[in-house]
Scaffold this active site. Structure first.
Site, PDB file in Angstrom:
ATOM      1  N   LYS B  34      93.872  11.184  32.907  1.00  0.00           N
ATOM      2  CA  LYS B  34      94.591  12.325  33.635  1.00  0.00           C
ATOM      3  C   LYS B  34      96.172  12.669  33.876  1.00  0.00           C
ATOM      4  CE  LYS B  34      93.571  13.408  38.425  1.00  0.00           C
ATOM      5  NZ  LYS B  34      92.813  13.102  39.771  1.00  0.00           N
ATOM      6  N   SER B 109      90.308  16.632  41.642  1.00  0.00           N
ATOM      7  CA  SER B 109      91.119  17.404  40.674  1.00  0.00           C
ATOM      8  C   SER B 109      91.213  16.513  39.213  1.00  0.00           C
ATOM      9  CB  SER B 109      92.622  16.890  41.491  1.00  0.00           C
ATOM     10  OG  SER B 109      92.396  15.081  41.831  1.00  0.00           O
ATOM     11  N   SER B 133      88.037  13.702  43.548  1.00  0.00           N
ATOM     12  CA  SER B 133      88.663  14.138  42.753  1.00  0.00           C
ATOM     13  C   SER B 133      87.943  13.443  41.542  1.00  0.00           C
ATOM     14  CB  SER B 133      90.211  13.540  42.751  1.00  0.00           C
ATOM     15  OG  SER B 133      90.517  14.537  43.795  1.00  0.00           O
TER      16      SER B 133
END
Lengths: 90, 423
Positions: B34, B109, B133
């Site tokens: 990420k 996210s 997330s």
């Protein structure tokens, strides 16, 4: 709620149009979170962190860190090995 | 799968912000990371224009550990900018598509990481969870998402969102893969003062006969999408047939956790994002997007003089109540099962101008995140072609137990074998 004042506190540039939008959205959020008032919390200690850890210490010995070049490599403006920022005169 | 094959798939879903074009030459197992984890020499943007072009001079501890274990970072995945969202459509670099239906969101996210795994671009990816997330995008993309106990995995080099709940974790196609990567990245780090010295548990084969599963009625709400509750209860019944006991329990209403989390997270965000001053790195603060500005300003408000007691202090007190509520529950049950999300993936555009979109979507994951508990999402069905996720929550430091229970469920079901068709 004074959005303009909040913007100054938060150090965020906010246009007049943005401020109008933000004001409505803020109110929606604040109206929602206000329901926490229903919950009795007399005598309840706040939780700031969940692991129960206390301050962590180590020996006061110098360890490797970033070199000056590494630390400066993403700065938009530098001068003779220094970061350059805006000067505020009072 | 080579980089060019990954890029071909990514032309459909945009899971990645950037690729490591040298990946094919490097030896090791591929991992996607990420884009809020600092990767030395590779752009780390947190999907924000503020950090576009920022090249970190150091690796996050998670990244360093992965490299030492032989990982090859194939690229950095898309996310909500600064992790401010549960959709990935607040990314400043365009949304990611859910591989199960390209008109739908992957969640967030860590939506890019979830989509990269679900589409088969990679089999493992790193994500981070502040509240939901990892679990929520894993649920919406039909994969495994493991959120460890807060403090289990180092946050050094992870761009901060809410420092008191941020938890790096793993997303993978199977429980075994998620567990394998978790065991690499977990463990105490002297560079992160909040990381725990708690020893990692040994991988264990838990007999379900020794497991009592708590089913909280407050997590099976009538407002959830039709079918979600049934799918998750059916999944719990699979474990019951294999020997586990099911016990109905009552937990503190998660609707209050939404407000606690909204306040705590935005307060901590306002503090953490003050470091983006455009002087040492990044662009100036006018490059924050609307969602970022909303969150920073609300956090400034809830921490300001005259409002701190009513909001931040109050929220942290209610947080204590939530923590004690879970402790009480876990004195009677070993794990808690419930839906990860009140719905399957939503259509693109659903989060626009919705100031509480993420928080409402994350109603079932916020309580455990505030309490710092570990949890794992596993796929447990489909509704109209979109995946449904079940979460299994455990007490602090119980990751190996959760992994074992999740693994048993996976071995006795076929949901994880389904793959989306991209063409």
């Amino acid at each position: 709620m004074n959005i303009s004042k909040l913007a100054i506190l938060a150090n965020l540039p906010v246009s007049d149009d943005e401020a109008k939008n933000l004001d409505n959205q803020f109110q929606l959020t604040v109206d929602f979170i206000n329901h926490l008032k229903e919950i009795k919390t007399n005598g309840v200690t706040e939780t700031s962190q969940v692991t129960g850890k206390t301050n962590q210490f180590r020996e006061d010995e110098i360890t490797a860190g970033l070199t000056q070049d590494q630390a400066l490599q993403n700065a938009p403006r530098t001068n003779k090995g220094f970061f350059v920022s805006k000067i505020k005169w009072e | 799968m080579g980089i060019n094959d990954i890029k071909k798939i990514d032309s459909r879903i945009h899971a990645f912000i950037s690729f490591n074009d040298n990946a094919d030459k490097e030896k090791g197992f591929p991992v996607a990371v990420k884009d809020n984890f600092n990767t030395m020499g590779i752009q780390t943007s947190a999907a924000s224009n503020i950090l576009k072009g920022y090249i970190p001079p150091y690796d996050a501890t998670v990244v360093r550990k992965l490299k030492e274990a032989g990982a090859v970072i194939v690229g950095k995945t898309n996310m909500d900018a600064f992790a401010h969202g549960s959709s990935t459509e607040t990314s400043d670099f365009g949304p990611t598509s859910n591989p199960w239906n390209l008109d739908y969101l992957p969640g967030g996210s860590s939506g890019g990481s979830a989509a990269a795994v679900a589409s088969g671009e990679v089999s493992v990816a790193i994500g981070s969870e502040t509240a939901g997330s990892i679990r929520q995008p894993a649920a919406w993309c039909g994969i495994v998402g493991l959120k460890p106990t807060y403090g289990r995995v180092s946050r050094y080099g992870l761009i901060s969102m809410a420092s008191s709940t941020d938890s790096p974790g793993t997303l993978a196609a199977t429980v075994a893969d998620a567990a394998k990567i978790y065991r690499i990245i977990a463990g105490h780090d002297p560079l992160d003062a909040s990381s725990s010295q708690q020893l990692l548990g040994r991988p264990e084969q838990v007999s379900l006969k020794n497991i009592t599963i708590g089913i909280p009625k407050e997590y099976f709400r009538s407002e959830s999408q039709k079918g979600i509750n049934d799918k998750v209860m059916s999944a719990a019944r699979v474990l019951e047939k294999l020997g586990a006991k099911i016990k109905k329990i009552s937990l503190f209403d998660p609707k209050f956790a939404i407000s606690v989390y909204t306040i705590v997270q935005r307060s901590e965000v306002s503090s953490n994002l003050s470091r983006f001053d455009g002087i040492r790195f990044g662009k100036t603060r006018d490059f924050f997007n609307q969602e970022n500005k909303r969150r920073i300003m609300l956090g400034t408000y809830t921490l300001s003089a005259g409002y701190y007691d009513a909001y931040y202090k109050k929220a942290q007190q209610v947080r204590t109540i939530i923590i004690e509520d879970f402790a009480r529950a876990f004195s009677n049950v070993n794990v808690i099962i419930g839906p990860t999300s009140p719905s399957t993936a939503l259509k693109k555009g659903s989060s626009k101008d919705q100031p509480l979109f993420g928080e409402l979507q994350d109603i079932f994951v916020e309580p455990s995140s505030l309490a710092g508990l570990p949890a794992i999402n596993v796929p447990c069905g489909f509704i109209n072609g979109l995946p449904v996720g079940m979460q299994i929550i455990g007490p602090q430091w119980s990751e190996e137990k959760l992994i074992s229970v999740a693994q048993t469920y996976e071995e006795n079901t076929d949901w994880h074998k389904n793959k989306p068709k991209l063409w």
